[in-house]
Motif scaffolding. Sequence first.
Motif, PDB file in Angstrom:
ATOM      1  N   ALA A  57       0.832  -1.203   0.000  1.00 19.38           N
ATOM      2  CA  ALA A  57       0.000   0.000   0.000  1.00 19.38           C
ATOM      3  C   ALA A  57       0.868   1.256   0.000  1.00 19.38           C
ATOM      4  O   ALA A  57       0.545   2.258  -0.655  1.00 19.38           O
ATOM      5  CB  ALA A  57      -0.933  -0.004   1.217  1.00 19.38           C
ATOM      6  N   ARG A  58       1.990   1.215   0.743  1.00 15.08           N
ATOM      7  CA  ARG A  58       2.882   2.383   0.768  1.00 15.08           C
ATOM      8  C   ARG A  58       3.443   2.666  -0.619  1.00 15.08           C
ATOM      9  O   ARG A  58       3.486   3.802  -1.080  1.00 15.08           O
ATOM     10  CB  ARG A  58       4.021   2.151   1.767  1.00 15.08           C
ATOM     11  CG  ARG A  58       4.985   3.336   1.861  1.00 15.08           C
ATOM     12  CD  ARG A  58       6.125   3.029   2.823  1.00 15.08           C
ATOM     13  NE  ARG A  58       5.652   2.882   4.191  1.00 15.08           N
ATOM     14  CZ  ARG A  58       5.407   3.900   4.999  1.00 15.08           C
ATOM     15  NH1 ARG A  58       5.572   5.144   4.566  1.00 15.08           N
ATOM     16  NH2 ARG A  58       4.994   3.686   6.229  1.00 15.08           N
ATOM     17  N   LYS A  70      -7.944   6.429   5.634  1.00 18.15           N
ATOM     18  CA  LYS A  70      -8.410   5.646   6.776  1.00 18.15           C
ATOM     19  C   LYS A  70      -8.191   4.167   6.481  1.00 18.15           C
ATOM     20  O   LYS A  70      -8.646   3.646   5.473  1.00 18.15           O
ATOM     21  CB  LYS A  70      -9.899   5.917   7.042  1.00 18.15           C
ATOM     22  CG  LYS A  70     -10.428   5.213   8.287  1.00 18.15           C
ATOM     23  CD  LYS A  70     -11.891   5.580   8.537  1.00 18.15           C
ATOM     24  CE  LYS A  70     -12.416   4.888   9.780  1.00 18.15           C
ATOM     25  NZ  LYS A  70     -13.854   5.219  10.036  1.00 18.15           N
ATOM     26  N   GLY A  71      -7.490   3.492   7.379  1.00 18.86           N
ATOM     27  CA  GLY A  71      -7.171   2.086   7.168  1.00 18.86           C
ATOM     28  C   GLY A  71      -8.281   1.159   7.629  1.00 18.86           C
ATOM     29  O   GLY A  71      -8.940   1.410   8.641  1.00 18.86           O
ATOM     30  N   SER A  72      -8.491   0.081   6.894  1.00 19.64           N
ATOM     31  CA  SER A  72      -9.524  -0.904   7.236  1.00 19.64           C
ATOM     32  C   SER A  72      -8.927  -2.220   7.710  1.00 19.64           C
ATOM     33  O   SER A  72      -9.657  -3.144   8.054  1.00 19.64           O
ATOM     34  CB  SER A  72     -10.416  -1.166   6.014  1.00 19.64           C
ATOM     35  OG  SER A  72      -9.656  -1.718   4.943  1.00 19.64           O
ATOM     36  N   GLY A  73      -7.576  -2.316   7.743  1.00 14.43           N
ATOM     37  CA  GLY A  73      -6.926  -3.544   8.155  1.00 14.43           C
ATOM     38  C   GLY A  73      -6.832  -3.672   9.668  1.00 14.43           C
ATOM     39  O   GLY A  73      -7.345  -2.824  10.409  1.00 14.43           O
ATOM     40  N   PRO A  74      -6.165  -4.720  10.142  1.00 17.69           N
ATOM     41  CA  PRO A  74      -5.983  -4.916  11.587  1.00 17.69           C
ATOM     42  C   PRO A  74      -5.275  -3.730  12.228  1.00 17.69           C
ATOM     43  O   PRO A  74      -4.314  -3.202  11.677  1.00 17.69           O
ATOM     44  CB  PRO A  74      -5.120  -6.188  11.664  1.00 17.69           C
ATOM     45  CG  PRO A  74      -5.347  -6.886  10.372  1.00 17.69           C
ATOM     46  CD  PRO A  74      -5.581  -5.814   9.354  1.00 17.69           C
ATOM     47  N   SER A  75      -5.790  -3.281  13.373  1.00 23.56           N
ATOM     48  CA  SER A  75      -5.237  -2.132  14.105  1.00 23.56           C
ATOM     49  C   SER A  75      -5.237  -0.867  13.256  1.00 23.56           C
ATOM     50  O   SER A  75      -4.412   0.019  13.435  1.00 23.56           O
ATOM     51  CB  SER A  75      -3.810  -2.436  14.591  1.00 23.56           C
ATOM     52  OG  SER A  75      -3.781  -3.585  15.404  1.00 23.56           O
ATOM     53  N   ARG A 129      -4.586  -0.638  10.064  1.00 21.18           N
ATOM     54  CA  ARG A 129      -3.558  -0.629   9.018  1.00 21.18           C
ATOM     55  C   ARG A 129      -4.161  -0.307   7.659  1.00 21.18           C
ATOM     56  O   ARG A 129      -5.229  -0.794   7.301  1.00 21.18           O
ATOM     57  CB  ARG A 129      -2.878  -1.995   8.967  1.00 21.18           C
ATOM     58  CG  ARG A 129      -1.740  -2.062   7.940  1.00 21.18           C
ATOM     59  CD  ARG A 129      -1.226  -3.468   7.781  1.00 21.18           C
ATOM     60  NE  ARG A 129      -0.719  -3.983   9.032  1.00 21.18           N
ATOM     61  CZ  ARG A 129      -1.228  -5.049   9.633  1.00 21.18           C
ATOM     62  NH1 ARG A 129      -2.252  -5.670   9.113  1.00 21.18           N
ATOM     63  NH2 ARG A 129      -0.714  -5.477  10.762  1.00 21.18           N
ATOM     64  N   ILE A 130      -3.459   0.528   6.892  1.00 24.91           N
ATOM     65  CA  ILE A 130      -3.903   0.893   5.540  1.00 24.91           C
ATOM     66  C   ILE A 130      -3.499  -0.214   4.573  1.00 24.91           C
ATOM     67  O   ILE A 130      -2.344  -0.628   4.537  1.00 24.91           O
ATOM     68  CB  ILE A 130      -3.281   2.234   5.114  1.00 24.91           C
ATOM     69  CG1 ILE A 130      -3.734   3.353   6.052  1.00 24.91           C
ATOM     70  CG2 ILE A 130      -3.659   2.575   3.672  1.00 24.91           C
ATOM     71  CD1 ILE A 130      -3.048   4.684   5.795  1.00 24.91           C
ATOM     72  N   THR A 131      -4.460  -0.686   3.791  1.00 24.06           N
ATOM     73  CA  THR A 131      -4.208  -1.734   2.817  1.00 24.06           C
ATOM     74  C   THR A 131      -4.237  -1.165   1.399  1.00 24.06           C
ATOM     75  O   THR A 131      -4.563  -0.001   1.188  1.00 24.06           O
ATOM     76  CB  THR A 131      -5.273  -2.849   2.938  1.00 24.06           C
ATOM     77  OG1 THR A 131      -6.558  -2.294   2.574  1.00 24.06           O
ATOM     78  CG2 THR A 131      -5.346  -3.382   4.359  1.00 24.06           C
ATOM     79  N   ARG A 132      -3.890  -2.025   0.439  1.00 22.78           N
ATOM     80  CA  ARG A 132      -3.927  -1.625  -0.967  1.00 22.78           C
ATOM     81  C   ARG A 132      -5.325  -1.174  -1.367  1.00 22.78           C
ATOM     82  O   ARG A 132      -5.499  -0.182  -2.080  1.00 22.78           O
ATOM     83  CB  ARG A 132      -3.484  -2.810  -1.831  1.00 22.78           C
ATOM     84  CG  ARG A 132      -3.662  -2.618  -3.329  1.00 22.78           C
ATOM     85  CD  ARG A 132      -3.218  -3.873  -4.068  1.00 22.78           C
ATOM     86  NE  ARG A 132      -3.487  -3.772  -5.482  1.00 22.78           N
ATOM     87  CZ  ARG A 132      -4.641  -4.105  -6.046  1.00 22.78           C
ATOM     88  NH1 ARG A 132      -5.640  -4.566  -5.280  1.00 22.78           N
ATOM     89  NH2 ARG A 132      -4.815  -4.001  -7.353  1.00 22.78           N
TER      90      ARG A 132
END
Length: 304
Positions: A121-122, A136-141, A143-146
């Motif tokens: 994603a970075r 806004k990230g939807s991953g665990p904790s 985290r921003i995903t692709r």
Amino acid sequence: MPQMGYDMQQGTVARWLKGEGEKVSRGEIIAEIETDKALVEMEAYDSGVLRKILVAAGVAVPVGSVIGIIAGADEHLPKTKEPSPSKPAEAPPSVPAPRKEPKAEAAATASAGEVRISPVARRLAEEKGIDIAKVKGSGPSGRITREDILAYEEQMRQTVPPQVPKTSAPEAEKAAPATIPLSRMRQAIARLTSRSMGEVPIFYVTAELDMTGAMDLRHTLNKSLEEAGIRISVNDMVVRAATKALMRYPQFNSFFQDDKLLVNPSINVGIAVAMEEGLVVPAIMNCESKSLPEIAKASRDLVE
């Protein structure tokens, strides 16, 4: 600097995921290495403490160069000389060391403001010029995903109206073209594609074909191959058709060298595969000796 491909001559330390003085375990991801073709995670070869970093992020060095030292906490370190950079490279934005995650493939890196984001994603955000602090990230904790990056890009495209260029006077100075930085993999793709257009004769043939019979055959074959877990795609049929054409007209599978035509002994068909880092064209080897189901299996394995 590990060699991550037979033709790799140098690599760039894209980012250190561990800092000096931190404990590391054998097999743990400690750095990201950028090659001409991909961004690859590098594992620690042994357990210990990352005592010294010899190559900073953003610096390219030849394969085989010592880029860091892992040793015991009290172990005497040998005298080492920092390797000479292969060529100047732009340093990436300064980021603090990330928190340790339980799984390497799920490792997230931290940046200013404790933004948690996956390496893929970075990289995607950097290519698209997206400020990850606004995503806004939807991953665990959190985290921003692709998928978060792509969703944010689509949201911005819908909310920001297109800019209408102002009509300038004839004597007005023309604006300079916009510059878009490319990753090393995309640079390599651009170089090879541009070179191939100059070195390989290019011509185009257009024809209309009724594919009804071919689609019926595909349906029948897929039903019979269902238990074997093989599924034939339309692309596989095109590869097989191209192979049969090259078997019938071998001069199309040749190249010019030293005033003579050299015909290739095998037929290796390249297929385009879209990756995050760019479009690559790996080849299915020895297609002349493969059946349609074998081509379908080889194609799926190659893409994976």
